[in-house]
Design an enzyme around this catalytic site. Structure first.
Site, short mmCIF file in Angstrom:
data_model
loop_
_atom_site.label_atom_id
_atom_site.label_comp_id
_atom_site.label_asym_id
_atom_site.label_seq_id
_atom_site.Cartn_x
_atom_site.Cartn_y
_atom_site.Cartn_z
N PHE A 1 16.47 44.71 -31.94
CA PHE A 1 17.70 45.09 -32.64
C PHE A 1 18.44 46.11 -31.79
O PHE A 1 17.89 46.68 -30.85
CB PHE A 1 17.35 45.69 -34.01
CG PHE A 1 17.91 44.92 -35.17
CD1 PHE A 1 17.71 43.56 -35.29
CD2 PHE A 1 18.64 45.56 -36.17
CE1 PHE A 1 18.23 42.85 -36.36
CE2 PHE A 1 19.15 44.86 -37.26
CZ PHE A 1 18.95 43.51 -37.35
N GLN B 1 30.36 53.66 -40.61
CA GLN B 1 29.95 52.65 -39.62
C GLN B 1 30.79 51.38 -39.73
O GLN B 1 31.00 50.85 -40.82
CB GLN B 1 28.48 52.29 -39.82
CG GLN B 1 28.01 51.22 -38.84
CD GLN B 1 26.51 51.19 -38.70
OE1 GLN B 1 25.82 50.57 -39.51
NE2 GLN B 1 25.99 51.87 -37.69
N HIS C 1 30.60 47.63 -38.51
CA HIS C 1 29.66 46.66 -37.95
C HIS C 1 30.41 45.77 -36.97
O HIS C 1 31.51 45.31 -37.27
CB HIS C 1 29.04 45.81 -39.06
CG HIS C 1 27.82 45.06 -38.63
ND1 HIS C 1 27.88 43.97 -37.79
CD2 HIS C 1 26.52 45.25 -38.89
CE1 HIS C 1 26.66 43.51 -37.57
NE2 HIS C 1 25.81 44.28 -38.22
N LEU D 1 29.04 39.81 -43.53
CA LEU D 1 28.19 40.24 -42.43
C LEU D 1 27.57 39.05 -41.70
O LEU D 1 27.00 38.15 -42.31
CB LEU D 1 27.07 41.13 -42.99
CG LEU D 1 26.01 41.57 -41.98
CD1 LEU D 1 26.60 42.54 -40.98
CD2 LEU D 1 24.83 42.21 -42.70
N GLU E 1 23.13 41.52 -37.13
CA GLU E 1 22.81 41.94 -35.77
C GLU E 1 21.63 41.11 -35.22
O GLU E 1 21.47 40.96 -34.01
CB GLU E 1 22.42 43.42 -35.81
CG GLU E 1 22.24 44.08 -34.48
CD GLU E 1 22.25 45.61 -34.64
OE1 GLU E 1 23.27 46.14 -35.11
OE2 GLU E 1 21.25 46.24 -34.31
N ARG F 1 25.72 50.05 -32.74
CA ARG F 1 26.86 49.41 -33.40
C ARG F 1 28.19 50.08 -33.08
O ARG F 1 29.20 49.40 -32.96
CB ARG F 1 26.63 49.41 -34.92
CG ARG F 1 25.54 48.45 -35.31
CD ARG F 1 25.20 48.53 -36.77
NE ARG F 1 24.20 47.50 -37.09
CZ ARG F 1 23.63 47.37 -38.27
NH1 ARG F 1 23.94 48.20 -39.25
NH2 ARG F 1 22.76 46.41 -38.48
N HIS G 1 31.02 48.90 -42.62
CA HIS G 1 29.72 48.34 -43.01
C HIS G 1 28.83 49.34 -43.74
O HIS G 1 28.08 48.96 -44.64
CB HIS G 1 28.99 47.86 -41.76
CG HIS G 1 27.65 47.24 -42.02
ND1 HIS G 1 27.51 46.12 -42.82
CD2 HIS G 1 26.41 47.57 -41.60
CE1 HIS G 1 26.22 45.79 -42.87
NE2 HIS G 1 25.54 46.66 -42.16
N ARG H 1 24.27 54.87 -37.59
CA ARG H 1 22.98 54.34 -38.03
C ARG H 1 22.56 53.16 -37.16
O ARG H 1 23.39 52.32 -36.82
CB ARG H 1 23.09 53.88 -39.49
CG ARG H 1 21.82 53.22 -40.00
CD ARG H 1 21.88 52.90 -41.47
NE ARG H 1 22.79 51.82 -41.82
CZ ARG H 1 22.55 50.52 -41.58
NH1 ARG H 1 21.45 50.14 -40.95
NH2 ARG H 1 23.43 49.61 -41.94
#
Lengths: 579, 272
Positions: free
Chosen positions: A116, A229, A231, A241, A244, A275, A350, A385
């Site tokens: 990730f 955040q 995304h 979404l 990721e 991100r 996000h 994050r």
């Protein structure tokens, strides 16, 4: 008047984990929706824990997880809190597995883990690309097993404080419109994020930050709210979404020249940079003309430009096994089959890194009031994050908040009859004044249309308090929000009934959104540096000398009063982020 | 993306929405709303547009708008769909009729009372009963496969990818209620557990980690799996395309094997 020893607001992962921790006690969950409808269900890619199951990550450790998280946070996370989260991650994930969470598996039968963004090791445990769904159903199942008592489709309205302690809640039963008081010795907010104040957001439609706004109005400070955040990969048009995990499994980002442009922004990590970096890279490609624009007159949904997420080289079998929801959503919502075509994606709001200021046990500055999950800011995510850490945050700190609430209540002096009556009287008074406020709102007949006001707020936030920020647009945003707040005083409702009145509910939540938008925009203006998700074009560098600190916003009648709080550093000295 | 309904030539679609508040109305009625069509519009977006711009009294449930939360199952042009996953253009009609899920009591408009639905969910003990590493179900690799390894404290139970895949379909259920609403056996016998609850039961019965000895008996009683007459409405209605009827037949096989004393379907329990 309804009484419970513990009252949890919010039925997503954090709330349910707290409820499981308090099982056997007099505990109830009050939620806007049936718990399985909570936004936790949408989390896709996975949950981080240094299990070391992946052969490429066998020597992973909680320390390395903590370091990646702190570096990803651009050093704004509190390092002691991150260490707790990374350490407890293993226990919480194993616990969820023992409770039945259907994790995907490696050939040896262990929980599967994938790479990730921003992580040095493949440590993201997953259940295909439906990890939030798998975890939420598992937690709900375990809560049901333990006799979950839930007030479903209730809307929290006000946190009641008596003698400096949280003592209850005022809430409305959406089905009947009845405003009711709840007396509790401890109240836990697990009410989720505030993404829906942005036009382009991956969040569920419910996520308007209502819990944060209620806490703020009750005098509890909000922390680091300017850190929003974005995304990198949401579906163009609907902003649903696209996990990721799609890049974790090897997906490429391509601009309109067919280039993997991430090589110019993060040559080593490429598509798996954190991100904030990937979202800025995509937006830069679009802004500089290397993205795609829909044909004139064919703008879809929230509009804007997009780039391509190409999964074709992964092949149909791998897409079906690891990313089935990506394929389902792409086909049904965008009419694009990722097996044969690249997916049009764009960045969108996000996650709310900021939230209700808590300590490492979910305790706030108000005794008896706790918060966990996205509604809270511990802070473990700092300025940015990492993917796979939000699900983890919910169950680590949901459990800790439940346990801390219990320690708090069991440590209270047994309240004499006078103390109990004091709380009851305070809640009753709050109910009466809220009933008057709701009745007044139901009669509201001003010129302003709340739905139009909300849509203008959303556009404003996406355009001027978005991925790239600068003094002048931020100042305009602050002024516009002040104008919206004034206009809000003159709204009208379309429906004056009491039963399932969504018109009323949306007007109530808009008031909170305006308060939070003000905190976010003013915080972004105040913080004259670039750190993680907060990128100021006029202050493009991180400034540790002046800004290595948390922002606290306190509610006053004149708007937020800001204060600061130091970041806890344990062993990871701030350094420049390179990926 | 939008050949069927180009934005230019058909800018308006018409939503015919069933309206009913049992506390006020003697019977349901239909309201017809003209809704400006935009490319990519879903039925849910159309309904929310009505709520925001025309009629604030419209009641509906919504949350994730990505076919994951199960809030917005309803009848759209006579068929079971998630409003959020249904593109207006795919209906290939300018007239869109929207009704609440049938066979549940209406609370208001498109909001139905699902308390009975969730009571049945709770009745199947919808949670994994594990903890000692003993399997109630033989792994897909067949009887005679080695018993699960001793699980080290603080580690996961091992489960092969094949065993995990065996119940994958059942894990993606979002409990939207469409299947049970569509089931003629449920229409005629309201006590029937129904496809959603039974699928949840199957999800655990087929999980090699589950150790509840009474799992299959719980699902094969008077109001259980034998009330399924393989009509396949549930499978057709499921917006997540789960082969529910097949899962229920697997449960029947487990129950039969258990009665006949064969392996699988709780067979290991006899040895414990």
């Amino acid at each position: 008047m309804i009484r419970h020893r513990y009252l949890i607001v919010g039925g997503g992962l954090a709330g349910l984990r707290a409820a499981v921790e308090l099982a056997g006690q007099d505990v109830a969950v009050l939620a806007r929706v049936q718990p399985l409808r909570s936004h936790s269900v949408a989390a896709a890619g996975g949950i981080n824990a240094a299990l070391g199951n992946n052969p490429d990550g066998a020597d992973d450790t909680p320390e390395k997880h903590a370091f990646d998280t702190i570096k990803g946070s651009d050093y704004l996370a509190d390092q002691d809190a991150v260490e707790i989260m990374a350490r407890e991650a293993i226990d919480r994930v194993i616990e969820a597995e023992h409770w039945g969470c259907p994790f995907s598996r490696f050939p040896d039968g262990r929980i599967a883990q994938r790479p990730f963004g921003g992580a040095g090791f493949p440590r993201t445990c997953y259940a295909a690309d439906r990890t939030g769904h798998a975890l939420l159903h598992t937690l709900y199942e375990q809560a049901v097993r333990r006799g979950l008592h839930a007030y479903e489709e209730w809307v929290a309205l006000e946190l009641v404080v008596a003698e400096g302690r949280a003592c209850g809640l005022v809430a409305m039963n959406l089905l009947t419109g009845q405003v009711e008081g709840f007396v509790a010795q401890a109240v836990i907010f697990a009410t989720g994020g505030a993404g829906r104040m942005y036009l382009r957001s991956s969040n569920a439609l419910l996520n308007t930050g209502s819990g944060m706004a209620i806490a703020y109005r009750a005098g509890v400070p909000l922390k680091d709210m300017e850190f929003i955040q974005f995304h990198p990969t949401t579906l163009y048009g609907s902003n649903i979404l696209i996990t990721e995990g799609a890049r974790g499994e090897g997906g490429y980002l391509l601009n309109n020249k067919g280039q993997r442009f991430m090589e110019r922004y993060a040559a080593k990590a490429m598509e798996l940079a954190p991100r904030d970096i990937v979202a800025r890279a995509i937006q830069t490609e679009i802004d500089e003309g290397r993205g795609f624009q829909p044909p004139p007159g064919a703008q879809v949904g929230s509009g804007g430009g997009y780039v391509h997420l190409d999964l074709r080289h992964l092949g149909e079998a791998k897409i079906n096994e690891r990313l089935p929801k990506v394929r389902e959503i792409s086909v049904h919502i965008a009419g694009v089959d990722p097996v044969y075509e690249p997916i049009p994606i764009q960045p969108a709001q996000h996650y709310t890194m900021g939230g209700i200021d808590t300590d490492n046990d979910g305790a706030t500055q108000l005794p008896g009031f706790f918060a966990a999950g996205e509604a809270a800011c511990v802070s473990v995510h700092g300025a940015n994050r990492l993917g796979g850490n939000s699900l983890l945050d919910t169950i680590v700190f949901g459990r800790r908040a439940g346990a801390a609430a219990r320690r708090y209540v069991e440590g209270l002096e047994p309240a004499g009859p006078a103390g109990q009556e004091g709380a009851v009287a305070q809640v009753e008074a709050a109910v009466r004044s809220m009933q008057e406020k709701i009745a007044k709102l139901l009669r509201a007949d001003g010129p302003e249309d709340p739905a139009a006001l909300r849509d203008r707020l959303r556009s404003l936030m996406s355009e001027q308090v978005g991925i790239f920020r600068e003094r002048e647009p931020l100042e305009q945003a602050v002024a516009a929000i002040a104008d919206f707040k004034e206009r809000y005083r003159h709204i009208h409702l379309r429906h004056r009934g009491t039963r399932y009145n969504l018109d009323l509910y949306q007007a109530v939540e808009l008031e909170g959104m305006l308060d939070l938008a003000e905190v976010i925009a003013r915080g972004a203006l105040l913080r004259e540096e670039s750190r993680g998700s907060q990128y100021r074009r006029d202050f493009p560098q991180r400034d540790d000398a002046n800004w290595l600190k948390h922002t606290l916003a306190y509610h006053t009648a004149e708007g937020p009063r800001f204060a600061f709080k130091p970041v806890t550093i344990t062993r990871y000295e701030p350094q420049e982020r390179r990926y | 993306m939008d050949q069927a309904l180009g934005a230019a030539d058909t800018p308006t679609v018409y939503f015919n929405v069933q309206r009913y508040d049992p506390e006020v109305d003697a019977k349901p009625r239909y309201d017809r709303f003209a809704v400006p069509y935009e490319p990519g519009m879903t039925v849910l977006q159309g309904l929310l547009w009505i709520l925001d711009h025309v009629d604030g009294s419209l009641a509906l449930r919504y949350s994730c708008r990505e076919a994951a939360c199960g809030s917005c199952a309803m009848l759209v042009n006579g068929w079971y769909r998630l409003a959020c996953k249904t593109q207006v253009k795919d209906l290939r009609s300018k007239e869109i009729t929207v009704q609440p899920l049938p066979h549940y009591p209406v609370i208001k408009d498109l909001v139905v009372d699902m308390s009975g639905f969730f009571a049945k969910y709770r009745a199947v003990q919808p949670y994994l009963v594990g903890g000692d590493g003993q399997r109630a179900v033989e792994p897909a690799s067949g009887p005679g496969a080695p018993a699960p390894e001793e699980v080290a404290p603080g580690r996961e139970f091992r489960q092969s990818p094949a065993d995990r895949a065996a119940f994958e379909d059942a894990t993606i259920c979002i409990l939207c209620g469409a299947c049970t609403s569509s089931c003629p056996s449920f229409w005629t016998n309201p006590d029937y557990l129904g496809p959603a609850a039974l699928l949840k039961g199957y999800r655990f019965a087929a999980d090699t980690r589950d150790c509840l000895a009474e799992r299959v008996p719980l699902l094969s009683g008077e109001d259980g799996i034998y009330r399924c007459h393989t009509i396949f409405n549930c499978t057709a209605a499921c917006p997540k395309e789960i082969p529910i009827t097949e899962a229920l037949q697997s449960l029947k096989r487990m129950a039969s094997r258990r009665l006949l004393g064969g392996g699988g379907g709780g067979g290991r329990q006899a040895a414990r």
